[in-house]
Design an enzyme around this catalytic site. Structure first.
Site, PDB file in Angstrom:
ATOM      1  CE  LYS A  22      13.758  -1.575 -41.408  1.00  0.00           C
ATOM      2  NZ  LYS A  22      14.318  -2.426 -42.454  1.00  0.00           N
ATOM      3  CG  ASN A  23      16.048   1.560 -43.778  1.00  0.00           C
ATOM      4  OD1 ASN A  23      15.663   0.064 -43.414  1.00  0.00           O
ATOM      5  ND2 ASN A  23      15.090   2.173 -44.314  1.00  0.00           N
ATOM      6  CB  CYS A 116      15.186 -16.449 -54.246  1.00  0.00           C
ATOM      7  SG  CYS A 116      13.847 -15.553 -53.719  1.00  0.00           S
ATOM      8  NE  ARG A 121      15.843 -13.091 -57.382  1.00  0.00           N
ATOM      9  CZ  ARG A 121      15.873 -14.107 -57.869  1.00  0.00           C
ATOM     10  NH1 ARG A 121      16.988 -14.829 -58.285  1.00  0.00           N
ATOM     11  NH2 ARG A 121      14.679 -14.733 -58.126  1.00  0.00           N
ATOM     12  CG  ASP A 308      11.174   2.439 -46.750  1.00  0.00           C
ATOM     13  OD1 ASP A 308      10.869   1.614 -47.824  1.00  0.00           O
ATOM     14  OD2 ASP A 308      12.126   2.262 -46.421  1.00  0.00           O
ATOM     15  NE  ARG A 400      11.515  -7.186 -41.892  1.00  0.00           N
ATOM     16  CZ  ARG A 400      11.325  -6.291 -42.894  1.00  0.00           C
ATOM     17  NH1 ARG A 400      10.183  -6.110 -43.307  1.00  0.00           N
ATOM     18  NH2 ARG A 400      12.262  -5.648 -43.475  1.00  0.00           N
TER      19      ARG A 400
END
Length: 419
Positions: A22-23, A116, A121, A308, A400
């Site tokens: 996925k990444n 946001c 951040r 992770d 996901r």
């Protein structure tokens, strides 16, 4: 809202073929925007995040299709430079489209995932780096409006305060078509960064030292399409290895990425599992109760222990013999799964970035709610080795990052169903 119903206590045994990463898939799909032509991406996992990335590509004018774990992207024409807030909200890592859009069109309007407002951040590192590359960035009522002053970003020397994966990806995506040379110091070294660079080099990009802490990129006017195979998912590998270890079972994991998962394997071996590796295969046997990990488990940027994998390993050793200590050094809110594990009988104390896990004799089933992707996977692991029935809600988080998890678990002999 779908949920998993799990009847625990069964030893898992069997063979699994590891899904694509996925990444890697998401930044590489974003990178396909830079190619004036068609890309064919093989081994893409069947995930909701991949579908979200496909919708973003189609939204800006590309023709993107997903079939049989293949993604085809024709980016001959890019008609739109604005990604709606609704689409940005669908995928947490959608901010990577900022660098890709800038690299292709010299401008873009996006919003921070989750809607946001701009503020102090982690995305600040992305923005500061792009500003150094000649990109004007403004906050327009919650939208991030970006435009390269000369229509094309300029190469720059960028020193990252922290080896952020997302910031490194955005810089690379913008730099491969920028005017001049870009040098990234203290770049993230995760295997998925190297996979992204390999894809881009197959498309004609000039990148040196990919996978190292100093990456040098010479911008090209244009990239071309290619056919590329996504690397296997090392975090999914860590999840199923933890799952089988926790249930005292056996697993042969094929299509595995052995060098990339070595930081995790070296820790898992301390639990007493027998682990053997050969070319693209990992064999694990766990016939008795796991032992606690003797060394403090510190999450670190690659090649350290991956953040992770923290939650899934914690679930596996919640019923181990002895006490294990975790130290989370990447994210502030990475222990949200501990409440669910405690509800299932685990003995976990969290103080700041440290979690102390005292192994219990057994876990018991409970009704819990997935808090995030890896936390949800940890709850599945705990439920599979617990006594009794468990119900895990909000499994949209799990979807996901895991391709048909219930089918994989069932194939190994687990009692799980999706309702």
């Amino acid at each position: 809202m779908q949920k998993f119903i799990i009847n625990g206590g069964r030893r898992l045994r069997g063979e699994l073929d590891l899904q694509g990463s996925k990444n890697s898939s998401l930044p590489i799909m974003a990178a396909s925007l830079l190619c004036c032509g068609e890309c064919m991406l093989r081994n893409c996992p069947n995930l909701t995040d991949v579908y979200a990335a496909s919708r973003i590509l189609n939204c800006v004018g590309c023709r993107c299709n997903f079939f049989d774990n293949n993604v085809s992207v024709d980016s001959s024409v890019v008609e739109e430079t604005t990604v709606s807030e609704d689409l940005m909200r669908e995928m947490r890592s959608s901010i990577i489209f900022m660098g890709a859009m800038l690299g292709r069109t010299g401008e873009c309007t996006v919003s921070i995932p989750g809607g946001c407002e701009l503020g102090p951040r982690p995305i600040d590192m992305h923005l500061a780096a792009l500003r150094k590359m000649g990109v004007d960035i403004r906050d327009n009522g919650g939208s991030i409006v970006c435009k390269a002053s000369s229509g094309r970003a300029k190469g720059a020397k960028i020193n990252l305060a922290f080896p952020s994966v997302g910031a490194t990806e955005n810089i690379i995506l913008c730099a491969v078509t920028a005017d001049g040379e870009t040098v990234i110091n203290n770049a993230a070294r995760e295997p998925e960064i190297r996979d992204l660079c390999d894809f881009l080099m197959n498309c004609g990009a000039d990148i040196r030292n990919d996978g190292e802490s100093r990456i040098i990129i010479n911008g090209k006017q244009q990239l071309h399409g290619c056919e590329y195979t996504i690397m296997p998912d090392r975090i999914v590998a860590a999840t199923y290895l933890s799952m089988v270890a926790a249930t005292r079972g056996e697993l042969i994991l094929t299509n595995a990425c052995i060098p990339e998962i070595e930081p995790f394997l070296s820790v898992l071996e301390q639990t007493g599992c027998s682990i053997y590796t050969s070319e693209k295969k990992i064999y694990l046997r766990s016939g008795s109760r796991l032992r606690a990990v003797r060394d403090r488990i510190r999450t670190m940027p690659h090649p350290g222990f991956p953040t992770d994998a923290q939650a899934v390993l914690m679930a596996a050793i919640s019923a181990a013999d002895g006490t294990s200590v975790f130290e989370e050094n990447i994210f502030d809110c990475r222990y949200r799964h501990t409440d669910a594990l405690i509800k299932m009988g685990a003995d976990i104390q969290v103080l700041g970035k440290v979690a102390v896990v005292k192994g219990v004799e057994k876990l018991h089933g409970a009704k819990v709610e997935a808090t995030d992707l890896r936390g949800g996977a940890a709850m599945v692991i705990a439920a599979l080795c617990a006594e009794g029935n468990s119900e895990i809600t909000k499994i949209c988080h799990i979807d996901r990052g895991y391709e048909n998890m219930e089918k994989a678990v069932s194939l190994l002999g687990g009692d799980i169903r999706r309702n």
